[in-house]
Structure formats: C-alpha cells, structure tokens
Design a protein around this motif. Sequence first.
Motif, PDB file in Angstrom:
ATOM      1  N   PRO A  23       0.799  -1.231   0.000  1.00  0.00           N
ATOM      2  CA  PRO A  23       0.000   0.000   0.000  1.00  0.00           C
ATOM      3  C   PRO A  23       0.833   1.283   0.000  1.00  0.00           C
ATOM      4  N   ARG A  24       2.005   1.248   0.612  1.00  0.00           N
ATOM      5  CA  ARG A  24       2.797   2.481   0.688  1.00  0.00           C
ATOM      6  C   ARG A  24       3.240   2.976  -0.689  1.00  0.00           C
ATOM      7  N   PHE A  25       3.393   2.076  -1.661  1.00  0.00           N
ATOM      8  CA  PHE A  25       3.836   2.501  -2.984  1.00  0.00           C
ATOM      9  C   PHE A  25       2.770   3.274  -3.748  1.00  0.00           C
ATOM     10  N   ALA A  26       1.541   3.294  -3.259  1.00  0.00           N
ATOM     11  CA  ALA A  26       0.472   4.075  -3.887  1.00  0.00           C
ATOM     12  C   ALA A  26       0.525   5.541  -3.453  1.00  0.00           C
ATOM     13  N   GLU A  27       1.334   5.846  -2.462  1.00  0.00           N
ATOM     14  CA  GLU A  27       1.438   7.212  -1.961  1.00  0.00           C
ATOM     15  C   GLU A  27       2.431   8.029  -2.791  1.00  0.00           C
ATOM     16  N   PRO A  28       2.044   9.243  -3.178  1.00  0.00           N
ATOM     17  CA  PRO A  28       2.937  10.085  -3.998  1.00  0.00           C
ATOM     18  C   PRO A  28       4.327  10.280  -3.395  1.00  0.00           C
ATOM     19  N   PHE A  29       4.448  10.241  -2.078  1.00  0.00           N
ATOM     20  CA  PHE A  29       5.761  10.381  -1.444  1.00  0.00           C
ATOM     21  C   PHE A  29       6.758   9.373  -2.018  1.00  0.00           C
ATOM     22  N   TYR A  30       6.312   8.162  -2.302  1.00  0.00           N
ATOM     23  CA  TYR A  30       7.199   7.124  -2.815  1.00  0.00           C
ATOM     24  C   TYR A  30       7.476   7.280  -4.307  1.00  0.00           C
ATOM     25  N   TRP A  31       6.698   8.113  -4.985  1.00  0.00           N
ATOM     26  CA  TRP A  31       6.892   8.293  -6.430  1.00  0.00           C
ATOM     27  C   TRP A  31       8.046   9.235  -6.732  1.00  0.00           C
ATOM     28  N   GLN A  32       8.453  10.056  -5.772  1.00  0.00           N
ATOM     29  CA  GLN A  32       9.487  11.056  -6.022  1.00  0.00           C
ATOM     30  C   GLN A  32      10.783  10.475  -6.588  1.00  0.00           C
ATOM     31  N   PRO A  33      11.288   9.352  -6.094  1.00  0.00           N
ATOM     32  CA  PRO A  33      12.555   8.860  -6.644  1.00  0.00           C
ATOM     33  C   PRO A  33      12.417   8.096  -7.965  1.00  0.00           C
ATOM     34  N   TYR A  34      11.184   7.867  -8.427  1.00  0.00           N
ATOM     35  CA  TYR A  34      11.017   7.114  -9.678  1.00  0.00           C
ATOM     36  C   TYR A  34      11.586   7.919 -10.845  1.00  0.00           C
ATOM     37  N   PRO A  35      12.190   7.268 -11.801  1.00  0.00           N
ATOM     38  CA  PRO A  35      12.642   7.974 -13.008  1.00  0.00           C
ATOM     39  C   PRO A  35      11.451   8.624 -13.726  1.00  0.00           C
ATOM     40  N   GLU A  36      11.700   9.707 -14.445  1.00  0.00           N
ATOM     41  CA  GLU A  36      10.627  10.442 -15.114  1.00  0.00           C
ATOM     42  C   GLU A  36       9.847   9.598 -16.118  1.00  0.00           C
TER      43      GLU A  36
END
Length: 60
Positions: A23-36
């Motif tokens: 569930p934590r990966f659905a939070e935008p906080f975790y999206w920040q380090p993803y490549p563009e």
Amino acid sequence: MLQTAGRVIRSESDQGVILLIAPRFAEPFYWQPYPEHWQPQVCSNTDQLSAGLKQFWNPL
C-alpha cells in the motif's frame, strides 16, 4: 526498489512491468525517486491490474 528494477530492465530497448505490491507505494511520497519515464498506476483490484497490463503490452 530502483536497483531491483534495474536487474529486470537492463537496456534502453528493454520493456517491462515492475509491480510494487504494498500500500505504501500508492502514496505520492514514494513516487518522487522514480525515473521520469516511469508511469506509475495504482490498481485497486486484479481487474484493474489485468487491464493495465493488457494496455501496456498492446497499446493500440
């Protein structure tokens, strides 16, 4: 997470799907380090996951 993804997709011509199942990966906080170029999608059930996978592999 990024290191693990790099073991699946090794070159610029590779394509694939990386499932982050928590569930934590659905939070935008975790999206920040993803490549563009990553296009995160949140799936709430298996029907949504199936539809997303079909669209990825057969976009037309």
